[in-house]
Write a protein that holds these residues in place. Structure first.
Motif, short mmCIF file in Angstrom:
data_model
loop_
_atom_site.label_atom_id
_atom_site.label_comp_id
_atom_site.label_asym_id
_atom_site.label_seq_id
_atom_site.Cartn_x
_atom_site.Cartn_y
_atom_site.Cartn_z
N PRO A 26 -2.88 45.58 -25.32
CA PRO A 26 -1.77 46.55 -25.28
C PRO A 26 -2.25 47.95 -25.65
O PRO A 26 -2.22 48.35 -26.82
CB PRO A 26 -0.79 45.98 -26.31
N VAL A 27 -2.73 48.66 -24.65
CA VAL A 27 -3.29 50.01 -24.85
C VAL A 27 -2.40 51.04 -24.16
O VAL A 27 -2.16 50.95 -22.95
CB VAL A 27 -4.72 50.11 -24.29
N ILE A 28 -1.94 52.00 -24.92
CA ILE A 28 -1.14 53.10 -24.41
C ILE A 28 -2.03 54.33 -24.36
O ILE A 28 -2.61 54.71 -25.37
CB ILE A 28 0.07 53.40 -25.32
N VAL A 29 -2.16 54.94 -23.20
CA VAL A 29 -2.98 56.14 -23.09
C VAL A 29 -2.12 57.37 -23.31
O VAL A 29 -1.14 57.59 -22.58
CB VAL A 29 -3.68 56.22 -21.71
N SER A 30 -2.47 58.14 -24.32
CA SER A 30 -1.79 59.41 -24.58
C SER A 30 -2.35 60.47 -23.64
O SER A 30 -3.57 60.63 -23.53
CB SER A 30 -2.01 59.84 -26.04
N ILE A 31 -1.46 61.18 -22.96
CA ILE A 31 -1.91 62.20 -22.01
C ILE A 31 -1.19 63.52 -22.25
O ILE A 31 -0.09 63.56 -22.79
CB ILE A 31 -1.70 61.74 -20.54
N TRP A 59 -5.27 58.79 -13.25
CA TRP A 59 -6.60 58.28 -13.56
C TRP A 59 -6.54 56.93 -14.27
O TRP A 59 -7.48 56.14 -14.18
CB TRP A 59 -7.36 59.25 -14.46
N PHE A 60 -5.44 56.69 -14.99
CA PHE A 60 -5.36 55.50 -15.84
C PHE A 60 -4.35 54.48 -15.33
O PHE A 60 -4.16 53.45 -15.96
CB PHE A 60 -5.01 55.92 -17.27
N SER A 61 -3.70 54.77 -14.22
CA SER A 61 -2.74 53.83 -13.65
C SER A 61 -3.46 52.54 -13.28
O SER A 61 -4.50 52.55 -12.61
CB SER A 61 -2.08 54.44 -12.41
N GLY A 62 -2.94 51.42 -13.75
CA GLY A 62 -3.58 50.14 -13.51
C GLY A 62 -4.61 49.76 -14.56
O GLY A 62 -5.11 48.63 -14.58
N PHE A 79 1.87 54.80 -20.80
CA PHE A 79 1.47 56.16 -21.14
C PHE A 79 2.35 56.69 -22.26
O PHE A 79 3.53 56.34 -22.36
CB PHE A 79 1.64 57.11 -19.94
N GLU A 80 1.77 57.55 -23.10
CA GLU A 80 2.54 58.30 -24.08
C GLU A 80 2.30 59.78 -23.78
O GLU A 80 1.17 60.26 -23.88
CB GLU A 80 2.10 57.97 -25.51
N LEU A 81 3.35 60.49 -23.41
CA LEU A 81 3.21 61.89 -23.05
C LEU A 81 3.22 62.74 -24.32
O LEU A 81 4.19 62.72 -25.09
CB LEU A 81 4.35 62.34 -22.13
N ASN A 82 2.13 63.47 -24.54
CA ASN A 82 2.05 64.35 -25.70
C ASN A 82 2.77 65.66 -25.37
O ASN A 82 2.19 66.57 -24.79
CB ASN A 82 0.59 64.61 -26.08
N LEU A 83 4.04 65.70 -25.74
CA LEU A 83 4.85 66.91 -25.57
C LEU A 83 5.22 67.45 -26.94
O LEU A 83 6.31 67.97 -27.14
CB LEU A 83 6.11 66.56 -24.76
N SER A 84 4.26 67.36 -27.87
CA SER A 84 4.61 67.60 -29.26
C SER A 84 3.53 68.21 -30.13
O SER A 84 3.81 68.61 -31.26
CB SER A 84 5.04 66.27 -29.89
N CYS A 85 2.28 68.31 -29.67
CA CYS A 85 1.21 68.89 -30.50
C CYS A 85 1.57 70.33 -30.84
O CYS A 85 1.85 71.13 -29.95
CB CYS A 85 -0.12 68.83 -29.75
N PRO A 86 1.55 70.72 -32.14
CA PRO A 86 2.01 72.06 -32.52
C PRO A 86 0.92 73.14 -32.54
O PRO A 86 1.20 74.28 -32.91
CB PRO A 86 2.53 71.84 -33.94
N HIS A 87 -0.32 72.79 -32.16
CA HIS A 87 -1.39 73.78 -32.33
C HIS A 87 -2.32 73.89 -31.13
O HIS A 87 -3.51 74.15 -31.27
CB HIS A 87 -2.21 73.45 -33.59
N ALA A 88 -1.77 73.71 -29.91
CA ALA A 88 -2.57 73.86 -28.69
C ALA A 88 -1.77 74.71 -27.70
O ALA A 88 -0.81 74.24 -27.11
CB ALA A 88 -2.90 72.50 -28.08
N ALA A 89 -2.17 75.95 -27.56
CA ALA A 89 -1.42 76.90 -26.73
C ALA A 89 -1.27 76.40 -25.31
O ALA A 89 -2.24 75.99 -24.67
CB ALA A 89 -2.11 78.26 -26.73
N ALA A 99 7.22 58.37 -12.06
CA ALA A 99 7.16 58.09 -10.62
C ALA A 99 6.00 57.14 -10.28
O ALA A 99 6.01 56.51 -9.22
CB ALA A 99 7.01 59.38 -9.83
N LEU A 100 5.02 57.02 -11.17
CA LEU A 100 3.88 56.12 -10.94
C LEU A 100 4.23 54.66 -11.20
O LEU A 100 3.45 53.76 -10.88
CB LEU A 100 2.70 56.54 -11.81
N GLY A 101 5.38 54.42 -11.83
CA GLY A 101 5.81 53.05 -12.08
C GLY A 101 5.17 52.37 -13.27
O GLY A 101 5.23 51.15 -13.39
N VAL A 102 4.56 53.16 -14.16
CA VAL A 102 3.93 52.63 -15.37
C VAL A 102 4.84 52.95 -16.56
O VAL A 102 5.38 54.06 -16.63
CB VAL A 102 2.53 53.25 -15.59
#
Length: 295
Positions: A94-99, A113-116, A121-131, A153-156
């Protein structure tokens, strides 16, 4: 303390070995380190955030230990597409790739790149220190919705990790749900900094960073509580968790599973330690307590 009946669960479209996950950014840079965490009792793991191009991150110092936590400003260092090679040793786990990305198109490209190869996936919409990345996008509901749509839309199975550094986290969570997210994760680090009085300058090379650790646990609980009220998809708690009782509290606030990050720094065996306290064969079904504090 409440104890839970042990066994695998399914949250946000992903089957986990138990309710405990490794949070993104901690021991998530190699397949070997992720496998080690799984062997030490984690029910699933989230990788380091991977982006559209290789990135060395911010100049050091990148981390400072403070009372009650850690402030970091890593700057999203990552090997980009080359990270896919690290997942070979984790097939079936059970591996979730953060992107992360700067646009919906970049999010979709990286996810492709990681589909399949990943459970989700875990979408990083939260890092406070990357412009231009992370919270810069995650504070805009319209962008959150579009970035989420691009990946779902990728179905993952797709989780969206949210920032606490907004006025209305429930509104951001609702935007992720409209985009098709299978779960939301709350929360990433809280904006923070320290200044060296001896040097008369910020301690971190990036000046600003994000605070994690025990100090932010009450903030995370409140965010989970708000998201449980605002969303109908599962909420995954994250932030300052270090004990089995913390897990139970997060669940009562509304979390269906919980990620652990900074506590791993002190004890790689934290997952087994917590599981030994949390699970019992005469324990209750976790669904009995998820959200029970809402009355």
């Amino acid at each position: 303390m409440v104890t839970l009946y042990p066994g695998p669960i399914k949250v946000g479209g992903v089957r986990l070995k138990n309710h405990l996950l490794l949070a993104a950014g901690i021991l998530g840079t190699t397949g070997a380190s992720l496998a080690r965490v799984l062997a030490n009792g984690a029910g699933g793991v989230v990788t380091k955030s991977i982006g559209p191009g290789p990135n060395p991150g911010h100049p050091g110092p990148c981390l400072v230990v403070v009372d009650g936590g850690i402030i970091n400003a890593m700057g999203l260092p990552n090997p980009s597409a080359a990270f896919a090679d690290e997942l070979a040793v984790l097939a079936g786990e059970p591996v979730i790739v953060s992107i992360f990305g700067g646009t919906p198109e970049e999010f979709r490209t990286v996810a492709g790149w990681f589909s399949g190869k990943a459970s989700g996936f875990e979408l990083n919409l939260s890092c406070p220190h990357a412009a231009g990345y992370g919270a810069a996008i995650g504070s805009d509901p319209a962008l959150v919705e579009e970035c989420t749509k691009a990946v779902t839309a990728l179905g993952v199975p797709t989780w969206v990790k949210l920032t606490p550094n907004v006025a209305d986290i429930g509104g951001i969570g609702a935007a992720a749900e409209r985009g098709g997210a299978d779960a939301v994760v709350a929360v990433n680090t809280v904006k923070a900094m320290r200044i060296s009085t001896a040097l008369r300058r910020p301690v971190l090379g990036n000046r600003f960073g994000g605070l994690s650790g025990k100090a932010i646990f009450p903030i995370a609980v409140r965010c989970v509580y708000d998201l449980y009220e605002a969303c109908s998809i599962p909420v995954i708690g994250c932030g300052g968790v270090s004990t089995a009782d913390n897990i139970v509290e997060m669940m009562m606030a509304g979390a269906s599973a919980v990620e652990i990050g900074s506590a791993v720094v002190d004890d790689i065996g934290i997952f087994s330690t917590i599981a030994n306290d949390l699970y019992s064969h005469d324990g209750i079904d976790a669904r009995e307590i998820v959200g029970c504090a809402h009355g």
